[in-house]
Design an enzyme around this catalytic site. Structure first.
Site, PDB file in Angstrom:
ATOM      1  N   VAL A  32      95.142  51.211  21.812  1.00 28.82           N
ATOM      2  CA  VAL A  32      95.257  52.346  22.384  1.00 28.82           C
ATOM      3  C   VAL A  32      95.713  53.536  21.731  1.00 28.82           C
ATOM      4  CG1 VAL A  32      96.556  53.369  24.504  1.00 28.82           C
ATOM      5  CG2 VAL A  32      95.815  51.114  24.634  1.00 28.82           C
ATOM      6  N   CYS A  33      95.362  54.789  22.022  1.00 28.53           N
ATOM      7  CA  CYS A  33      95.662  55.855  21.195  1.00 28.53           C
ATOM      8  C   CYS A  33      95.401  55.729  19.611  1.00 28.53           C
ATOM      9  CB  CYS A  33      97.020  55.958  21.667  1.00 28.53           C
ATOM     10  SG  CYS A  33      97.807  58.034  21.238  1.00 28.53           S
TER      11      CYS A  33
END
Length: 228
Positions: free
Chosen positions: A102-103
């Protein structure tokens, strides 16, 4: 009998806690879910939100993941020089059904050599640097390339988690989790991504320039170390 699904998430100092806790909260609602938060040791780890999270296991003791998750935050870039953490990611990835981020956790996957030639996404401010780790930068909330799934910035981790739950247990299971969590986003502003009507172009420019200035040298150093 309910199948056990082991989620092993990397926990590290200065992690963006929602990158981690958002998906993990949804994963934990899946029947058979077993969640492990791994770090070098089990002392509390400070997040970028001013509070700490306690790891549940160490790199040495963590079980083999069915789903490996690497969250993001500025701390993810410090990991690019942590050979023990990168080796852990590589070893876990070999046996995992899904390798995910994520990210800016995508840069940890990239530094571990797991994004070569694969489509991937990350937070918009760091997105232009994805090609440095061999990825094919793709603008989307969630990107899948084989068994590698990457989510965009921070809150996209919730959509990423539901996408993965559907992969693991079917659409109905994902819908049940979404309803249980009352995930029904209705933001009061339309400024959630570059290009949205209320997004500030100057903020986008500054954030992208700042990310490149602070993070690109760390990414390039990690790529050079892997190539040497």
């Amino acid at each position: 009998m309910t199948e056990t699904v082991r989620f092993v998430a990397l926990l590290f100092p200065d992690v963006t806690q929602l990158d981690l806790t958002g998906p993990v909260q949804l994963f934990s609602r899946l029947p058979g879910a077993e969640v492990h938060l791994a770090w070098h040791d089990t002392a509390p780890v400070a997040t970028d939100a001013g509070f700490s999270i306690v790891p549940t296991t160490t790199f040495a003791d963590a079980p083999q993941a069915d789903v490996l998750l690497v969250p993001g935050g500025q701390g993810a870039f410090d990991l690019l020089a942590d050979d023990v953490a990168l080796d852990f990611v590589r070893e876990q990835a070999r046996g995992a059904r899904y390798v995910t981020s994520v990210c800016t956790g995508a840069f940890v996957l990239g530094a571990a050599g797991l994004l070569e030639g694969r489509r991937a996404t990350t937070h918009w401010a760091s997105h232009p640097m994805l090609d440095l780790v061999g990825a094919v930068p793709t603008h989307a909330h969630v990107v899948r390339d084989g068994n590698v799934l990457t989510g965009g910035g921070v809150t996209s981790g919730l959509d990423f988690a539901l996408t993965l739950i559907a992969e693991l247990a079917g659409d109905d299971a994902a819908r049940r989790v979404q309803l249980t969590m009352e995930y029904d986003p209705r933001p009061p502003f339309d400024a959630g991504a570059p290009g949205r009507p209320e997004a500030d172009p100057e903020q986008v420019r500054r954030a992208t320039a700042d990310a490149r200035a602070r993070r690109e040298p760390l990414v390039r150093a990690a790529v050079e170390r892997r190539a040497s």
